[in-house]
Design a protein around this motif. Structure first.
Motif, short mmCIF file in Angstrom:
data_model
loop_
_atom_site.label_atom_id
_atom_site.label_comp_id
_atom_site.label_asym_id
_atom_site.label_seq_id
_atom_site.Cartn_x
_atom_site.Cartn_y
_atom_site.Cartn_z
N GLU A 6 0.82 -1.21 0.00
CA GLU A 6 0.00 0.00 0.00
C GLU A 6 0.86 1.26 0.00
OE1 GLU A 6 -2.89 -0.15 3.15
OE2 GLU A 6 -3.99 -1.77 2.17
N THR A 7 2.15 1.13 0.31
CA THR A 7 3.05 2.29 0.29
C THR A 7 3.80 2.39 -1.04
OG1 THR A 7 4.71 0.96 1.47
CG2 THR A 7 3.31 2.43 2.80
N HIS A 8 3.36 1.61 -2.04
CA HIS A 8 3.80 1.70 -3.43
C HIS A 8 5.16 1.10 -3.73
CE1 HIS A 8 0.18 4.00 -3.96
NE2 HIS A 8 0.59 4.82 -3.00
N GLU A 9 5.65 0.23 -2.86
CA GLU A 9 6.83 -0.57 -3.20
C GLU A 9 6.35 -1.86 -3.85
OE1 GLU A 9 7.98 2.26 -0.18
OE2 GLU A 9 6.44 0.73 -0.09
N SER A 23 6.85 1.38 -7.42
CA SER A 23 5.97 1.12 -8.56
C SER A 23 6.05 2.24 -9.60
CB SER A 23 4.53 0.98 -8.08
OG SER A 23 4.03 2.24 -7.65
N ASP A 24 5.58 1.94 -10.79
CA ASP A 24 5.51 2.94 -11.84
C ASP A 24 4.62 4.10 -11.40
OD1 ASP A 24 6.17 3.80 -14.56
OD2 ASP A 24 4.04 3.47 -14.97
N TYR A 25 3.52 3.78 -10.74
CA TYR A 25 2.62 4.82 -10.21
C TYR A 25 3.40 5.76 -9.27
CZ TYR A 25 -1.09 6.98 -7.46
OH TYR A 25 -1.90 7.89 -6.81
N ALA A 26 4.17 5.19 -8.36
CA ALA A 26 4.92 5.99 -7.39
C ALA A 26 5.95 6.89 -8.07
CB ALA A 26 5.61 5.09 -6.37
N VAL A 33 13.41 11.78 -10.10
CA VAL A 33 14.14 11.30 -8.93
C VAL A 33 15.57 11.83 -8.99
CG1 VAL A 33 15.02 9.23 -7.76
CG2 VAL A 33 12.69 9.25 -8.68
N VAL A 34 16.03 12.39 -7.86
CA VAL A 34 17.38 12.97 -7.82
C VAL A 34 18.30 12.23 -6.85
CG1 VAL A 34 16.64 15.26 -8.56
CG2 VAL A 34 16.67 14.72 -6.11
N TYR A 35 17.74 11.39 -5.96
CA TYR A 35 18.58 10.69 -4.98
C TYR A 35 17.83 9.49 -4.42
CZ TYR A 35 21.37 9.85 -0.77
OH TYR A 35 22.15 9.28 0.19
N VAL A 36 18.55 8.39 -4.24
CA VAL A 36 17.99 7.21 -3.59
C VAL A 36 18.92 6.83 -2.44
CG1 VAL A 36 17.23 4.82 -3.86
CG2 VAL A 36 17.00 6.40 -5.78
N ASP A 37 18.39 6.87 -1.22
CA ASP A 37 19.14 6.48 -0.02
C ASP A 37 18.87 5.00 0.22
OD1 ASP A 37 20.60 6.59 2.39
OD2 ASP A 37 18.77 7.04 3.52
N MET A 38 19.92 4.18 0.16
CA MET A 38 19.76 2.73 0.25
C MET A 38 20.48 2.19 1.48
SD MET A 38 20.34 1.70 -3.76
CE MET A 38 21.61 2.91 -4.12
N PRO A 39 20.02 1.05 1.98
CA PRO A 39 20.74 0.40 3.08
C PRO A 39 22.04 -0.22 2.55
CG PRO A 39 19.00 -1.02 2.30
CD PRO A 39 18.87 0.27 1.54
N ARG A 83 17.83 8.73 -11.71
CA ARG A 83 16.70 8.88 -12.64
C ARG A 83 16.38 7.59 -13.38
NH1 ARG A 83 15.90 13.55 -16.17
NH2 ARG A 83 13.86 12.60 -16.22
N ALA A 84 17.24 6.58 -13.27
CA ALA A 84 16.93 5.29 -13.87
C ALA A 84 15.59 4.76 -13.34
CB ALA A 84 18.05 4.29 -13.58
N VAL A 85 15.25 5.12 -12.12
CA VAL A 85 13.95 4.73 -11.55
C VAL A 85 12.82 5.29 -12.39
CG1 VAL A 85 12.42 5.02 -9.55
CG2 VAL A 85 14.83 4.48 -9.20
N ASN A 86 12.97 6.52 -12.88
CA ASN A 86 11.93 7.12 -13.71
C ASN A 86 11.82 6.44 -15.07
OD1 ASN A 86 13.08 9.99 -12.22
ND2 ASN A 86 10.93 9.47 -12.03
#
Length: 119
Positions: A6-9, A23-26, A33-39, A83-86
């Motif tokens: 439900e949180t769009h992952e 998700s594509d919707y998210a 997208v300019v930054y992704v903070d990952m574990p 931006r690869a996410v986009n």
């Protein structure tokens, strides 16, 4: 198999592993997208808990783990090219995890249910 929260992952399941992304919707809602903070590899994710963040020119959102598991890989591409996410959110997953409890997948939505959820 792909499941959605439900949180769009999403989580794309391949054997004992899951590839988690947004998700594509998210990504459309976030915009560029300019930054992704990952574990880090070796971190343990807990279902329902945040494991990072994704930032766009419009907003920042926490990333919420759809399942519990150990991070076995991060998508290093996103460090230099968030931006690869986009461009393709399904191909540009954020983390790969070893799923701790496959039964947690039962609480997630399939594609049809997710599409109904976001419409």
């Amino acid at each position: 198999m792909i499941k959605y929260s439900e949180t769009h992952e999403y989580i794309r399941v391949e054997g004992e592993y899951g590839f988690i992304g947004i998700s594509d919707y998210a990504q459309k809602q976030l915009g560029n997208v300019v930054y992704v903070d990952m574990p880090e590899v070796g971190d343990e994710l807990e279902a329902g808990e945040d494991f990072g963040a994704i930032e766009s020119v419009k907003a920042a959102s926490d990333l919420i783990a759809p399942v519990s598991g150990e991070v076995v890989e991060i998508n290093g591409t996103l460090e230099s090219d968030p931006r690869a996410v986009n461009r393709d959110p399904m191909a540009n997953w954020i983390v790969k995890v070893r799923i701790a409890d496959p039964a947690q997948l039962d609480g997630l939505m399939d594609e049809a249910a997710y599409n109904a959820f976001v419409s």
